[in-house]
Design an enzyme around this catalytic site. Sequence first.
Site, PDB file in Angstrom:
ATOM      1  N   TYR A 105      23.016 -28.524 -16.766  1.00  0.00           N
ATOM      2  CA  TYR A 105      23.406 -28.334 -18.172  1.00  0.00           C
ATOM      3  C   TYR A 105      22.275 -28.696 -19.142  1.00  0.00           C
ATOM      4  O   TYR A 105      22.467 -28.670 -20.344  1.00  0.00           O
ATOM      5  CB  TYR A 105      24.656 -29.167 -18.483  1.00  0.00           C
ATOM      6  CG  TYR A 105      25.883 -28.728 -17.695  1.00  0.00           C
ATOM      7  CD1 TYR A 105      26.448 -27.471 -17.902  1.00  0.00           C
ATOM      8  CD2 TYR A 105      26.456 -29.557 -16.732  1.00  0.00           C
ATOM      9  CE1 TYR A 105      27.557 -27.059 -17.176  1.00  0.00           C
ATOM     10  CE2 TYR A 105      27.570 -29.147 -16.003  1.00  0.00           C
ATOM     11  CZ  TYR A 105      28.122 -27.895 -16.234  1.00  0.00           C
ATOM     12  OH  TYR A 105      29.212 -27.489 -15.516  1.00  0.00           O
ATOM     13  N   ASP A 167      31.164 -35.164  -8.386  1.00  0.00           N
ATOM     14  CA  ASP A 167      30.508 -34.908  -7.101  1.00  0.00           C
ATOM     15  C   ASP A 167      29.325 -35.833  -6.852  1.00  0.00           C
ATOM     16  O   ASP A 167      29.058 -36.215  -5.724  1.00  0.00           O
ATOM     17  CB  ASP A 167      30.024 -33.453  -7.041  1.00  0.00           C
ATOM     18  CG  ASP A 167      31.189 -32.502  -7.142  1.00  0.00           C
ATOM     19  OD1 ASP A 167      31.923 -32.370  -6.162  1.00  0.00           O
ATOM     20  OD2 ASP A 167      31.391 -31.924  -8.230  1.00  0.00           O
ATOM     21  N   HIS A 419      19.232 -25.417 -10.506  1.00  0.00           N
ATOM     22  CA  HIS A 419      20.443 -24.626 -10.710  1.00  0.00           C
ATOM     23  C   HIS A 419      20.940 -24.678 -12.139  1.00  0.00           C
ATOM     24  O   HIS A 419      20.619 -25.580 -12.914  1.00  0.00           O
ATOM     25  CB  HIS A 419      21.555 -25.088  -9.771  1.00  0.00           C
ATOM     26  CG  HIS A 419      22.160 -26.402 -10.169  1.00  0.00           C
ATOM     27  ND1 HIS A 419      21.525 -27.593  -9.977  1.00  0.00           N
ATOM     28  CD2 HIS A 419      23.331 -26.702 -10.761  1.00  0.00           C
ATOM     29  CE1 HIS A 419      22.280 -28.580 -10.428  1.00  0.00           C
ATOM     30  NE2 HIS A 419      23.387 -28.070 -10.916  1.00  0.00           N
ATOM     31  N   TYR A 500      33.731 -24.011 -20.021  1.00  0.00           N
ATOM     32  CA  TYR A 500      34.177 -25.321 -20.512  1.00  0.00           C
ATOM     33  C   TYR A 500      32.998 -26.198 -20.890  1.00  0.00           C
ATOM     34  O   TYR A 500      33.166 -27.230 -21.527  1.00  0.00           O
ATOM     35  CB  TYR A 500      35.065 -26.009 -19.466  1.00  0.00           C
ATOM     36  CG  TYR A 500      34.352 -26.951 -18.521  1.00  0.00           C
ATOM     37  CD1 TYR A 500      33.610 -26.471 -17.443  1.00  0.00           C
ATOM     38  CD2 TYR A 500      34.414 -28.327 -18.693  1.00  0.00           C
ATOM     39  CE1 TYR A 500      32.961 -27.329 -16.586  1.00  0.00           C
ATOM     40  CE2 TYR A 500      33.761 -29.201 -17.835  1.00  0.00           C
ATOM     41  CZ  TYR A 500      33.031 -28.691 -16.782  1.00  0.00           C
ATOM     42  OH  TYR A 500      32.381 -29.566 -15.931  1.00  0.00           O
ATOM     43  N   ARG A 501      31.797 -25.777 -20.545  1.00  0.00           N
ATOM     44  CA  ARG A 501      30.623 -26.626 -20.717  1.00  0.00           C
ATOM     45  C   ARG A 501      29.429 -25.756 -20.377  1.00  0.00           C
ATOM     46  O   ARG A 501      29.533 -24.844 -19.574  1.00  0.00           O
ATOM     47  CB  ARG A 501      30.750 -27.757 -19.698  1.00  0.00           C
ATOM     48  CG  ARG A 501      29.667 -28.780 -19.670  1.00  0.00           C
ATOM     49  CD  ARG A 501      30.052 -29.823 -18.608  1.00  0.00           C
ATOM     50  NE  ARG A 501      29.055 -30.859 -18.507  1.00  0.00           N
ATOM     51  CZ  ARG A 501      29.093 -31.838 -17.602  1.00  0.00           C
ATOM     52  NH1 ARG A 501      30.078 -31.908 -16.741  1.00  0.00           N
ATOM     53  NH2 ARG A 501      28.165 -32.764 -17.565  1.00  0.00           N
TER      54      ARG A 501
END
Length: 557
Positions: A105, A167, A419, A500-501
């Site tokens: 993110y 996670d 990623h 959502y983000r």
Amino acid sequence: MAFPQPLVLPPGIEASRFEAYLKAVTEVVGAENVTVIHSEDVLTKESYLDPSKAHDMFHVFDKDYFIASAVVAPRKVTEVQAVMRLCNEFKVPVWPFSIGRNVGYGGAAPRVPGSIGLDMGRNMNKVLEVSEQNAYCLLEPGVSYTDLYNYLVEKKLNDKLWVDVPDLGGGSVLGNCMERGVGYTPYGDHFMMHCGMEIVLPNGELVRTGMGAMPNPSASSSDGTIDEQPGNRCWQLFNYGFGPYHDGIFTQSNYGVVVKMGMWLMPNPGGYQPYLITFEKDSDLPQIVEIIRQLRLAMVLMNVPSIRHILLDAAVLGDKKSYKNVDRPLTEEELVEIQNQLGLGRWNFYGALYGPEIMRNAQWEVIKGAFGQIPGSKFFWPEEGKQSPGVLDIRAKTLAGIPTTDELKWVDWLPNGSHLFFSPISEITGDAANLQYSITKKRVLDAGFDFIGTFTIGMREMHHIVCLVFDRKSPEQREKMHKLIRTLIDDCAAHGWGEYRTHLALMDQIADTYSWNDHALLKFSEKLKDAIDPNGILAPGKNGVWPASYNKEQWRL
Ligand code: ADP
């Protein structure tokens, strides 16, 4: 004291003015807590375990695009307040983060290059309180899941109180809640389980939310500064207090810097049984999801279960080359081979039963009966002394709130693995899951990558988390991935699915998809922004909310 010139200055700030700011901020936090990002040599960090505080290690643009001009680490609340006042005086944008991992993110990086990175975690990392009786904790920003867990172990409380972890355990408990992250126990919705915040507003004022707004009668002036006063007895017990409820607006936003947060802990449920159910066929997905909805709504499934695609588990257990030495997406036949090799299904459902044995047995009977209707489904529990299939041994920890970093490995599916997360929300129906899966899979394969993803099921919705893995050292792959995620956002928006983000690079595009009634909600967010941060210094552009002092069209990426 002379400061080196940063690689990127804050927008509109001349070098001499910036130097004056640095001088002033150094007087507040001390020289050891100010780091100017003056050379590419400072941007060498690449590992989650030792994260960069100045740039996005998993960069989809050039490494030096989303970077801070300097990183400032306050030592206490009064210093955070002073830094905010200085940022206003000098009109320097400031981007707070707690630990700055936030992988996929944007990490610790700011949306506006050259902002000050406000490192809230480096010095402010205490567990301020744990209430065994009421099962909550009060934390500073720098407390990671691992820190909190270790604290409970040290105080011999871990058998009584469980943490809910995502996670990876290295992130901040407070930071993850700020982004409305999720974990996997019955306390998996982190924002739902937080209780009470203390916040420095953009102008440096300090507020406590909920019951924290009512003074504790036993507080006195001898307690020190106002932030050191004990909180109201119900601050961590009742979220809503009196009047408008504000906590939500401080998440995924740029309205305040959170300096304390309460979090509910889960009392040991009195028994625990993790499990894995494997499903053979790609086409089993809709039926799995239909069954999950019924069991989740009825609370037979008490926690946040996940349905993982074979390649997510495969990637934790090895890199792509260890399965097949090819530079194209894996074929259907190759996926079946991997399934057989690992003893897994195409879809692998990880869940857990919580409670005394008699309850667990009853739930298990219902769960087995329901999923057993899907031909080829297989059921596993971890067995003493034996390695479990897939990632069951790792999930067994995560689902019991024991932090790990083992799942980090899937990012190494490709060399120089990096990623982006693409995370749309959908309804929990077989049709929705199928459609989302087929749209995303097709786009991912067409772009030359492998589909890696998981569905995480909340109370009434699913977070579909697509893990877009690419080689960060390949400009071609970065460009392809960037294009791919932009396309996926539009594809999903066309079906009414929003994320959502998201990563810094995509915040504007996604904010634009939440456009009902001529972007009424975004306009409201901007109005709030201008009211509480008239100089627009706090995290401009965060989640698509720009202050009036920025021309947002010019900043659009
Ligand atoms: P992680 O817990 O993964 O290390 P970060 O600390 O990077 O996450 O936080 C993720 C994001 O949450 C930040 O980029 C920022 O937007 C927001 N955030 C984190 N901590 C705070 C805070 N104390 N105050 C305001 N916003 C925060």
